[in-house]
Scaffold this motif. Structure first.
Motif, PDB file in Angstrom:
ATOM      1  N   TRP A  57      12.991 -29.574   2.738  1.00  0.00           N
ATOM      2  CA  TRP A  57      12.573 -29.506   4.413  1.00  0.00           C
ATOM      3  C   TRP A  57      12.840 -27.880   3.936  1.00  0.00           C
ATOM      4  CZ3 TRP A  57      12.522 -32.424   8.380  1.00  0.00           C
ATOM      5  CH2 TRP A  57      12.357 -33.805   7.926  1.00  0.00           C
ATOM      6  N   ASP A  60      15.749 -23.281   8.004  1.00  0.00           N
ATOM      7  CA  ASP A  60      15.687 -22.332   9.154  1.00  0.00           C
ATOM      8  C   ASP A  60      16.967 -23.037   9.695  1.00  0.00           C
ATOM      9  OD1 ASP A  60      13.851 -23.488  11.373  1.00  0.00           O
ATOM     10  OD2 ASP A  60      13.496 -23.737   9.399  1.00  0.00           O
ATOM     11  N   THR A  63      15.235 -26.391  12.710  1.00  0.00           N
ATOM     12  CA  THR A  63      15.023 -26.833  12.067  1.00  0.00           C
ATOM     13  C   THR A  63      16.586 -27.975  11.988  1.00  0.00           C
ATOM     14  OG1 THR A  63      13.144 -26.451  10.635  1.00  0.00           O
ATOM     15  CG2 THR A  63      13.696 -28.410  10.290  1.00  0.00           C
TER      16      THR A  63
END
Length: 142
Positions: A57, A60, A63
């Motif tokens: 994933w 950041d 997110t």
């Protein structure tokens, strides 16, 4: 809670105090886990970007926070009796995404990949015990 009668099994529509408490305990476990899961993603704690990187994933902050907000909102909907069914559907989708992520990267089946399945079973079981309407919809006994 509505008392729904069911002709095949008269006990489906009744909710004993033991059933309600069993449902509350099971639901409470899922809610507590989801609160933990959501809250650690809001700052996010150091372990979150590391875990997200391992899962493929984006690492950041945005997110992580978005996932935290989604998990907290779905858990809140599940915790509130009037919206528990909607919350269960949203949490099922959230768990499905986690399962798909673990399948995609080839994590161990029973410890990682099926963890979302375990949470889903506990979550729906808790709601089944708490809500006579769901027992009428899904009668597991005859």
């Amino acid at each position: 809670m509505a008392n729904i009668s069911h002709t095949a099994n008269p006990h489906i529509g009744t909710t004993s105090p033991r059933m309600v408490w069993a449902g509350r305990i099971l639901s409470g476990l899922v809610i507590l886990f989801m609160i933990f899961d959501g809250v650690i993603k809001l700052p996010p704690l150091d372990v979150v970007p590391q875990s997200m990187a391992q899962l493929g994933w984006p690492t950041d902050v945005g997110t992580a926070r978005l996932l935290g907000i989604i998990s907290l909102a779905a858990a809140a909907l599940y915790a509130w009796p009037r919206t528990a069914f909607l919350g269960a559907i949203l949490l099922t989708a959230y768990f499905g995404g986690a399962i798909a992520t673990h399948v995609r990267i080839g994590n161990p089946l029973f410890s990682h990949t099926f963890f979302g399945v375990y949470l889903g079973i506990i979550m729906w079981g808790g709601l089944w015990f708490r809500d006579a309407r769901l027992r009428a919809l899904l009668p597991f006994s005859r």
